[in-house]
Motif scaffolding. Structure first.
Motif, PDB file in Angstrom:
ATOM      1  N   ILE A   1      21.627  10.694   7.123  1.00  5.67           N
ATOM      2  CA  ILE A   1      19.939  10.271   6.732  1.00  5.67           C
ATOM      3  C   ILE A   1      19.613  12.042   6.203  1.00  5.67           C
ATOM      4  N   VAL A   2      19.182  11.674   4.986  1.00  9.34           N
ATOM      5  CA  VAL A   2      19.712  13.443   3.969  1.00  9.34           C
ATOM      6  C   VAL A   2      17.773  13.472   3.765  1.00  9.34           C
ATOM      7  N   THR A   3      17.314  14.698   4.310  1.00  7.83           N
ATOM      8  CA  THR A   3      15.892  14.900   3.804  1.00  7.83           C
ATOM      9  C   THR A   3      15.625  15.159   2.933  1.00  7.83           C
TER      10      THR A   3
ATOM     11  N   LEU B   1      22.648  14.911  15.285  1.00  9.59           N
ATOM     12  CA  LEU B   1      23.530  13.749  15.758  1.00  9.59           C
ATOM     13  C   LEU B   1      23.056  13.035  16.826  1.00  9.59           C
ATOM     14  N   ILE B   2      22.884  11.433  16.557  1.00  9.20           N
ATOM     15  CA  ILE B   2      21.658  10.944  17.692  1.00  9.20           C
ATOM     16  C   ILE B   2      22.460   9.551  17.811  1.00  9.20           C
ATOM     17  N   ASP B   3      22.287   9.441  19.389  1.00 12.83           N
ATOM     18  CA  ASP B   3      23.045   8.547  19.991  1.00 12.83           C
ATOM     19  C   ASP B   3      24.794   8.892  19.378  1.00 12.83           C
TER      20      ASP B   3
ATOM     21  N   VAL C   1      20.488  13.256  11.236  1.00 19.05           N
ATOM     22  CA  VAL C   1      20.321  13.433  10.278  1.00 19.05           C
ATOM     23  C   VAL C   1      20.078  15.224   9.519  1.00 19.05           C
ATOM     24  N   ASP C   2      20.316  14.700   8.121  1.00  8.57           N
ATOM     25  CA  ASP C   2      21.065  15.764   7.847  1.00  8.57           C
ATOM     26  C   ASP C   2      22.245  16.063   7.962  1.00  8.57           C
ATOM     27  N   ALA C   3      22.916  17.246   7.417  1.00 11.09           N
ATOM     28  CA  ALA C   3      24.800  16.955   7.795  1.00 11.09           C
ATOM     29  C   ALA C   3      25.052  18.780   7.272  1.00 11.09           C
ATOM     30  N   GLY C   4      23.792  19.492   7.249  1.00  9.75           N
ATOM     31  CA  GLY C   4      24.426  20.857   6.846  1.00  9.75           C
ATOM     32  C   GLY C   4      25.494  21.340   7.654  1.00  9.75           C
ATOM     33  N   SER C   5      25.778  21.513   9.494  1.00  5.30           N
ATOM     34  CA  SER C   5      26.778  21.964   9.675  1.00  5.30           C
ATOM     35  C   SER C   5      28.016  20.943  10.285  1.00  5.30           C
TER      36      SER C   5
END
Ligand SMILES: [Zn+2]
Ligand SMILES: [Zn+2]
Length: 258
Positions: free
Chosen positions: A54-56, A26-28, A33-37
């Motif tokens: 954003i999904v890499t 999580l940014i700010d 960036v990605d969503a695994g957890s």
């Protein structure tokens, strides 16, 4: 810029475990960036704020709880969840995850406020906006289409390798960023598993050490991420033996500020 690697699991007392099974930064408290957890470890404030993800790449450890996150928030979403990914990755998510069999195709669904999920195809090598951030994506060397990212908030910049083995394009954009504050780079397997790392396109401490020689400027924090939990201690020992200044292992749950 505040960056937090969300924990993957918690112990019985609710304390975050250090082992990283899933990937979600999580940014700010606003952009993922990605969503695994994301659906497992985000707090209420983060759930209210994070609408840009954003999904890499579509590997399970990077998307595991993305469908659940959208499902949990479904009735309350007053704007769609925006999923940023390359067109190839969007196709894979639609074909393999949001396909009505594994989970509903949220991109076709609405709630009382309107659409609940929207894909935003991202360009390669060209900066694009995500909430308050500017992001640049480049392909990296993994077994499915995957991008690494350089993320800037106008003051600070952080690079995310995502999952990768030896690569060049990523270093080209990283080396162009003169004021990079942090590099978050994967190290999945210990050195004795070099063969598996090679075929699954991941780094070991040894190959990471070689790869970091491609960095033309120094001084940024280098944080190792994506250490396979079964080999975590061994990987950390081997990373320490590299004696690379400012290289450390990123702790899930801790908020890093650059
Ligand atoms: Zn992967
Ligand atoms: Zn992964």
């Amino acid at each position: 810029m505040r960056v937090q690697l969300l924990p993957s699991t918690f112990d019985a007392q609710g304390v975050a475990n250090l082992e990283q099974r899933l990937t979600c930064f999580l940014i700010d408290d606003r952009v993922a960036v990605d969503a695994g957890s994301i659906a497992i470890a985000s707090n209420n404030e983060q759930r209210i704020k994070v609408r840009d993800i954003i999904v890499t790449h579509p590997h399970m450890d990077h998307i595991a709880s993305l469908p659940i996150y959208i499902d949990d928030l479904y009735p309350s979403l007053q704007e769609p969840m925006r999923i940023y990914a390359t067109p190839e990755v969007i196709d894979l998510l639609e074909r393999d995850v949001f396909n009505w069999n594994v989970y509903p195709r949220f991109s076709e669904l609405t709630n009382n406020y309107g659409p609940v999920m929207e894909y935003i195809p991202i360009p390669i090598g060209k900066p694009f906006p995500v909430a308050h951030l500017t992001v640049c994506a480049v392909p990296v060397n993994h077994i499915v289409p995957t991008v690494g990212l350089v993320v800037s908030d106008g003051q600070k910049s952080v690079a995310f390798s995502s999952d990768t083995a030896e690569t060049d394009e990523f270093w080209t954009i990283v080396n162009q960023m003169k004021d990079l504050d942090a590099l978050l780079i994967e190290t999945s397997f210990p050195n004795r598993m070099a063969k598996l790392a090679h075929v699954s396109r991941h780094f070991t401490p040894a190959t990471l050490g070689q790869e970091l020689k491609k960095l033309t400027h120094n001084g940024m924090d280098i944080m190792a991420v994506h250490l396979k939990p079964s080999y975590r201690d061994e990987i950390i020992e081997q990373l320490n033996a590299l004696n690379i200044p400012k290289l450390s292992v990123m702790e899930p749950g801790r908020v890093y500020e650059w």
